[in-house]
Design a protein around this motif. Structure first.
Motif, PDB file in Angstrom:
ATOM      1  N   GLY A  86      21.157  35.756   0.992  1.00  0.00           N
ATOM      2  CA  GLY A  86      22.167  35.222   1.898  1.00  0.00           C
ATOM      3  C   GLY A  86      23.578  35.310   1.368  1.00  0.00           C
ATOM      4  N   GLU A  87      23.744  35.895   0.157  1.00  0.00           N
ATOM      5  CA  GLU A  87      25.055  35.912  -0.485  1.00  0.00           C
ATOM      6  C   GLU A  87      25.613  37.315  -0.693  1.00  0.00           C
ATOM      7  N   CYS A  88      24.744  38.286  -0.877  1.00  0.00           N
ATOM      8  CA  CYS A  88      25.222  39.648  -1.171  1.00  0.00           C
ATOM      9  C   CYS A  88      25.877  40.251   0.069  1.00  0.00           C
ATOM     10  N   ALA A  89      26.546  41.359  -0.123  1.00  0.00           N
ATOM     11  CA  ALA A  89      27.253  42.000   0.991  1.00  0.00           C
ATOM     12  C   ALA A  89      26.285  42.428   2.093  1.00  0.00           C
ATOM     13  N   ALA A  90      25.096  42.921   1.693  1.00  0.00           N
ATOM     14  CA  ALA A  90      24.119  43.364   2.690  1.00  0.00           C
ATOM     15  C   ALA A  90      23.658  42.193   3.550  1.00  0.00           C
ATOM     16  N   CYS A  91      23.407  41.046   2.930  1.00  0.00           N
ATOM     17  CA  CYS A  91      22.969  39.861   3.684  1.00  0.00           C
ATOM     18  C   CYS A  91      24.064  39.378   4.635  1.00  0.00           C
ATOM     19  N   GLN A  92      25.281  39.380   4.151  1.00  0.00           N
ATOM     20  CA  GLN A  92      26.391  38.937   4.998  1.00  0.00           C
ATOM     21  C   GLN A  92      26.516  39.815   6.241  1.00  0.00           C
ATOM     22  N   LYS A  93      26.366  41.107   6.050  1.00  0.00           N
ATOM     23  CA  LYS A  93      26.458  42.024   7.189  1.00  0.00           C
ATOM     24  C   LYS A  93      25.255  41.876   8.119  1.00  0.00           C
ATOM     25  N   ALA A  94      24.067  41.699   7.528  1.00  0.00           N
ATOM     26  CA  ALA A  94      22.865  41.547   8.355  1.00  0.00           C
ATOM     27  C   ALA A  94      22.929  40.273   9.187  1.00  0.00           C
ATOM     28  N   GLN A  95      23.458  39.202   8.599  1.00  0.00           N
ATOM     29  CA  GLN A  95      23.564  37.948   9.329  1.00  0.00           C
ATOM     30  C   GLN A  95      24.508  38.071  10.526  1.00  0.00           C
ATOM     31  N   GLN A  96      25.514  38.893  10.390  1.00  0.00           N
ATOM     32  CA  GLN A  96      26.462  39.115  11.493  1.00  0.00           C
ATOM     33  C   GLN A  96      26.031  40.269  12.400  1.00  0.00           C
ATOM     34  N   MET A  97      24.852  40.855  12.097  1.00  0.00           N
ATOM     35  CA  MET A  97      24.324  42.006  12.844  1.00  0.00           C
ATOM     36  C   MET A  97      25.316  43.164  12.840  1.00  0.00           C
ATOM     37  N   MET A  98      25.892  43.387  11.655  1.00  0.00           N
ATOM     38  CA  MET A  98      26.861  44.466  11.494  1.00  0.00           C
ATOM     39  C   MET A  98      26.480  45.397  10.351  1.00  0.00           C
ATOM     40  N   HIS A  99      25.231  45.295   9.873  1.00  0.00           N
ATOM     41  CA  HIS A  99      24.810  46.178   8.787  1.00  0.00           C
ATOM     42  C   HIS A  99      24.628  47.591   9.338  1.00  0.00           C
ATOM     43  N   PRO A 100      25.245  48.592   8.711  1.00  0.00           N
ATOM     44  CA  PRO A 100      25.213  49.952   9.279  1.00  0.00           C
ATOM     45  C   PRO A 100      23.832  50.600   9.260  1.00  0.00           C
ATOM     46  N   ASP A 101      22.894  50.050   8.485  1.00  0.00           N
ATOM     47  CA  ASP A 101      21.561  50.649   8.401  1.00  0.00           C
ATOM     48  C   ASP A 101      20.515  49.896   9.223  1.00  0.00           C
ATOM     49  N   ILE A 102      20.910  48.842   9.927  1.00  0.00           N
ATOM     50  CA  ILE A 102      19.986  48.126  10.811  1.00  0.00           C
ATOM     51  C   ILE A 102      20.439  48.375  12.247  1.00  0.00           C
ATOM     52  N   HIS A 103      19.612  49.041  13.003  1.00  0.00           N
ATOM     53  CA  HIS A 103      19.921  49.382  14.393  1.00  0.00           C
ATOM     54  C   HIS A 103      19.055  48.540  15.333  1.00  0.00           C
ATOM     55  N   TYR A 104      19.603  48.199  16.487  1.00  0.00           N
ATOM     56  CA  TYR A 104      18.912  47.325  17.434  1.00  0.00           C
ATOM     57  C   TYR A 104      18.752  48.048  18.769  1.00  0.00           C
ATOM     58  N   SER A 105      17.598  47.847  19.365  1.00  0.00           N
ATOM     59  CA  SER A 105      17.338  48.418  20.690  1.00  0.00           C
ATOM     60  C   SER A 105      16.650  47.353  21.530  1.00  0.00           C
ATOM     61  N   TYR A 106      17.046  47.237  22.809  1.00  0.00           N
ATOM     62  CA  TYR A 106      16.560  46.160  23.673  1.00  0.00           C
ATOM     63  C   TYR A 106      16.819  46.559  25.123  1.00  0.00           C
ATOM     64  N   PRO A 107      16.130  45.943  26.073  1.00  0.00           N
ATOM     65  CA  PRO A 107      16.339  46.293  27.490  1.00  0.00           C
ATOM     66  C   PRO A 107      17.767  45.986  27.935  1.00  0.00           C
ATOM     67  N   VAL A 108      18.334  46.901  28.687  1.00  0.00           N
ATOM     68  CA  VAL A 108      19.688  46.716  29.225  1.00  0.00           C
ATOM     69  C   VAL A 108      19.711  47.202  30.672  1.00  0.00           C
ATOM     70  N   ILE A 109      20.845  46.981  31.329  1.00  0.00           N
ATOM     71  CA  ILE A 109      21.036  47.393  32.726  1.00  0.00           C
ATOM     72  C   ILE A 109      22.301  48.239  32.823  1.00  0.00           C
ATOM     73  N   PRO A 110      22.421  49.094  33.852  1.00  0.00           N
ATOM     74  CA  PRO A 110      23.682  49.823  34.056  1.00  0.00           C
ATOM     75  C   PRO A 110      24.797  48.844  34.427  1.00  0.00           C
ATOM     76  N   ARG A 111      25.964  49.053  33.878  1.00  0.00           N
ATOM     77  CA  ARG A 111      27.101  48.198  34.244  1.00  0.00           C
ATOM     78  C   ARG A 111      27.597  48.532  35.650  1.00  0.00           C
ATOM     79  N   LYS A 112      27.409  49.783  36.044  1.00  0.00           N
ATOM     80  CA  LYS A 112      27.758  50.198  37.408  1.00  0.00           C
ATOM     81  C   LYS A 112      26.823  51.320  37.821  1.00  0.00           C
ATOM     82  N   PRO A 113      26.666  51.570  39.111  1.00  0.00           N
ATOM     83  CA  PRO A 113      25.742  52.616  39.564  1.00  0.00           C
ATOM     84  C   PRO A 113      26.037  53.967  38.922  1.00  0.00           C
TER      85      PRO A 113
END
Length: 402
Positions: A86-113
């Protein structure tokens, strides 16, 4: 997110830690757990654990290099960590979901047709949602991004973007991690990922987080190692409500017992803790058995004006009362510690209905909650449910559930 912020699940946490420490980490994991069990928070915590610099023994402290003044005594082997620091740079980035090596994918919708949406288009909303509702479900997420009645999806364009990102070289951690939430929303386009999952680049980790195994593509399912996330215990939820919501033990346990292992449901119940559900149940039963059709119509009109979440909570609460009534019949009136009002009402239910009738009512209430979740017309549903309960209780018969 660290493991200590994930509610309960001590055995699962230990199993995941041992997979890393013993170098038995599979390249594709499926975290499977029911809504509110904490599968997604567990996946987030695990991803942070994998990239944590102290867990991986990276950085100057782990590898000081040769001494400038001759050979020094070898440094002692660092202790194995059972959680991210929870203290190293990697943990700090992961906690903020900004680590460049952790990618996220989830259901989304079109913002416009005509849009071809990607998960990264919603990354700001995703970070905010995870900060506020880490135990939220797919309905919560889609409403958070303004989907209303639109269907979320993980599209072919998203699959192509996943392939592109995971074929890049890792930036910092040595690992590339994809955390894919709700693979149930992958259509046949998900087969695009099969080759990548089967023959991934070196140090690539797939973490899939799902609620319903039957809805996942069989071709993807067969290529993952299953990590089951059990439902939370009543005590784990009660402890979390006490620690995180400052509830008194009696109230925390009451809410935990109704939530049936679902921490999201416990939070929903907490938001409506002031609702007088017992009075609403009493009015309903009086309308069904005593006051007649006019009272039934009025009651249905009133309950149909409640929001969908409140309607579901009301049905769950009625189910809870029936389950307590069954336990009191089986174990005796002194076997359970319940609030006086609930205990009195459960005993009255036992005078009114038999075991078989209570079982039939529970099935009908479960079915009603299922259809409410899927946008059934509330007025029609509660009218039909009222008639069914009348036949179950007034005629002393149980309906056959087809």
């Amino acid at each position: 997110m660290s493991f200590k912020k994930v509610i309960g699940q001590a055995d699962t946490k230990q199993h995941l830690v041992e997979m890393v420490q013993q170098n038995k980490l599979a390249h594709a994991l499926l975290f499977l757990g029911k809504e509110g069990s904490g599968a997604l928070p567990m996946a987030l915590a695990f991803a942070q654990y994998v990239v944590c610099e102290k867990v991986n023994r990276r950085g100057a402290a782990a590898d000081p290099g040769p001494s400038l003044f001759g050979d020094a005594e070898p440094a002692p082997e660092p202790a194995l960590l059972n959680d991210a620091c929870g203290e190293c740079a990697a943990c700090q980035k992961a906690q903020q979901m900004m680590h460049p090596d952790i990618h996220y994918s989830y259901p989304v919708i079109p913002r416009k047709p005509g849009d071809k949406p990607l998960s990264t288009d919603y990354i700001s909303e995703w970070r905010e949602f995870m900060g506020q509702y880490p135990y939220g479900n797919i309905y919560d997420w889609l409403q958070f991004i303004g989907a209303e009645n639109k269907q979320g999806n993980i599209t072919a364009y998203e699959c192509n973007d996943i392939i592109r990102k995971l074929n890049l070289k890792s930036f910092e951690s040595g690992f590339k991690i994809l955390l894919l939430w709700m693979p149930e929303y992958l259509g046949n386009e998900g087969n695009k990922l099969l080759k990548l999952i089967e023959e991934p680049p070196a140090d690539t980790l797939f973490i899939l987080v799902a609620e319903n195994e039957a809805q996942i593509l069989a071709t993807i399912l067969s290529r993952t190692q299953l990590v089951k996330i059990p439902s939370l215990t009543t005590q784990e939820i009660a402890n979390a409500l006490g620690d995180r919501a400052n509830l008194q033990p009696d109230q925390a346990r009451q809410i935990a017992s109704i939530s049936e292992g679902n921490y999201r449901e416990a939070l929903q119940l907490l938001n409506h803790a002031g609702e007088d559900w017992i009075s609403l149940v009493r009015e309903w039963l009086n309308a069904i058995l005593k006051n007649g059709p006019i009272s039934q119509v009025k009651w249905v009109d009133d309950v149909s004006k409640l929001g969908r979440e409140k309607q579901k909570q009301f049905l769950r609460y009625f189910n809870h009362l029936l389950e307590m009534a069954i336990r009191l019949q089986a174990m005796g009136p002194d076997a359970l510690t319940l609030p006086e009002a609930e205990k009195d009402f459960a005993l009255r239910l036992n005078k009114l209905t038999s075991f078989a009738q209570q079982e039939a009512i529970i099935k009908e209430l479960d079915n009603a909650a299922y259809y409410i979740e899927r946008n059934a017309n509330a007025k029609m549903l509660f009218h039909a449910l009222t008639i069914k309960l009348y036949h179950i209780m007034a005629t002393r018969q149980t309906l056959t559930v087809l």
